[in-house]
Design an enzyme around this catalytic site. Structure first.
Site, PDB file in Angstrom:
ATOM      1  N   GLY A  92      77.520  49.195  -4.638  1.00 32.35           N
ATOM      2  CA  GLY A  92      77.952  50.570  -4.881  1.00 32.35           C
ATOM      3  C   GLY A  92      79.467  50.690  -4.941  1.00 32.35           C
ATOM      4  O   GLY A  92      80.013  51.448  -5.752  1.00 32.35           O
ATOM      5  N   ASP A  93      80.147  49.920  -4.077  1.00 33.99           N
ATOM      6  CA  ASP A  93      81.618  49.923  -4.094  1.00 33.99           C
ATOM      7  C   ASP A  93      82.135  49.319  -5.395  1.00 33.99           C
ATOM      8  O   ASP A  93      83.139  49.784  -5.949  1.00 33.99           O
ATOM      9  CB  ASP A  93      82.165  49.118  -2.912  1.00 33.99           C
ATOM     10  N   ALA A  94      81.459  48.272  -5.872  1.00 38.78           N
ATOM     11  CA  ALA A  94      81.865  47.639  -7.131  1.00 38.78           C
ATOM     12  C   ALA A  94      81.674  48.607  -8.297  1.00 38.78           C
ATOM     13  O   ALA A  94      82.524  48.686  -9.196  1.00 38.78           O
ATOM     14  CB  ALA A  94      81.059  46.362  -7.362  1.00 38.78           C
TER      15      ALA A  94
END
Length: 338
Positions: free
Chosen positions: A291-293
């Site tokens: 999700g951060d990526a």
């Protein structure tokens, strides 16, 4: 020269290594635990942070959700284009964070605490499982005044990314950035980051939402928002929840990711879905930080002036690259988005 993108969140040094079941039992941990230690306590599990560095496959990653996103954006945008605010201690852990960020091309704009240790997350890997042991430490002590010391970096940026975890630390710092952004017409992107944010930090969320132009979240965070705000719509109806967040605003937009399900983009007048491109399961190494990526690629696209649709595609592309690496990381050799 100022970075184009400024990120604000809670920096943690991820220390990850492969352990066996006996090691987990030693500290009364489960294979897929997520344990938050009380900073300053005598919890015996603090010893893990001293022991893991002696393991043969130990790996350090500049962690914390927003910092993962900052490194993802820098992977695309290049050195010096992303600045990151957060609070760390004056210790060996923050030195590691600085090294990781420098290697990734991220400008570290840390507030340094003299007497509080840098936040750490130990990731104990057993097979495909990971047990997380976190000490937030100095990350909990960021003050809005620190932004003033680097205000030229803030005013020089094109846009801002806020990790939702920072709502637990300094909503006033988010508002300070938000007021500047509103006055100058710059986008502010807020990631809800975890279901407990809308649930337990609703007041802080209400305080900063007027300054947010794009909300990013996953389906569980969307459901938590709907519950916290007493929405009557179906908690699985992402479009309906997004419409409630947007309200009458013609500027605010919502992007909901949903694992392998299509990513949803909602504005006041429209909604679109974008199927996730399939990736052969044999290539998937670790979904931690996907999700951060996505957020990193999405923000990089916006900085480059791409449309929301193109930026979502770039987010999905970078997430696919990240899950082929161990931890919230990106390929060592630069791969260009095409």
């Amino acid at each position: 020269m100022s970075p184009s993108l400024i990120c604000l969140c809670n920096p943690l040094l991820d220390i990850q290594a492969t352990v066996n079941d006996d090691y987990l039992k030693k500290y009364n941990l489960n294979a897929n635990d997520a344990v938050l230690l009380e900073t300053g306590s005598t919890d015996p599990r603090f010893a893990i942070y001293e022991e893991l560095p002696t393991f043969p496959d130990v790996k350090y990653v500049a962690g914390g959700a927003g910092q993962n996103t900052a490194r993802g954006s820098a992977y695309v945008l290049g050195k010096g284009q992303v600045g990151y605010f957060g609070s760390v201690g004056e210790d060996k852990y923050s030195k590691k964070l600085l090294e990781e960020n420098e290697a990734a091309g991220v400008i570290s704009l840390y507030q340094v605490q003299k007497d509080i240790s840098t936040g750490k997350c130990a990731a104990l890997i057993t097979g495909h499982n990971r047990s997380l042991v976190t000490d937030l430490g100095a990350a909990n002590h960021f003050k809005p005044e620190h932004l003033d010391k680097h205000w030229d970096q803030v005013t020089g940026a094109k846009m801002f990314y806020i990790g939702g975890f920072h709502l637990t630390v300094s909503p006033d710092a988010i508002v300070k950035i938000g007021q500047h952004a509103k006055e100058t017409g710059k986008p502010v992107v807020l990631n809800l980051s975890a279901p407990f944010i809308p649930q337990f930090f609703k007041d802080a969320l209400v305080k900063v939402l007027p300054y947010v132009t794009i909300v990013v979240a996953n389906e569980s965070e969307a459901a938590s928002y709907a519950e916290a705000f007493g929405l009557t719509c179906d908690k699985t109806d992402l479009v309906a929840i997004a419409k409630e967040i947007i309200g009458d605003s013609s500027e605010k937009k919502v992007v909901f990711t949903h694992g392998l399900e299509p990513t949803v983009l909602v504005t006041k007048d429209s909604d679109k879905s974008f199927p996730v491109k399939p990736l052969d399961s044999s290539k998937i190494v670790d979904t931690n930080g996907a999700g951060d990526a996505f957020a990193g690629g999405f923000m990089a696209g916006l900085v480059q002036g791409k449309s929301l649709e193109q930026s979502i595609d770039m987010g999905q592309w970078l997430a696919a690259l990240s899950i082929q690496e161990v931890g919230p990381s990106y390929p060592k050799e630069k791969i260009e988005y095409a």
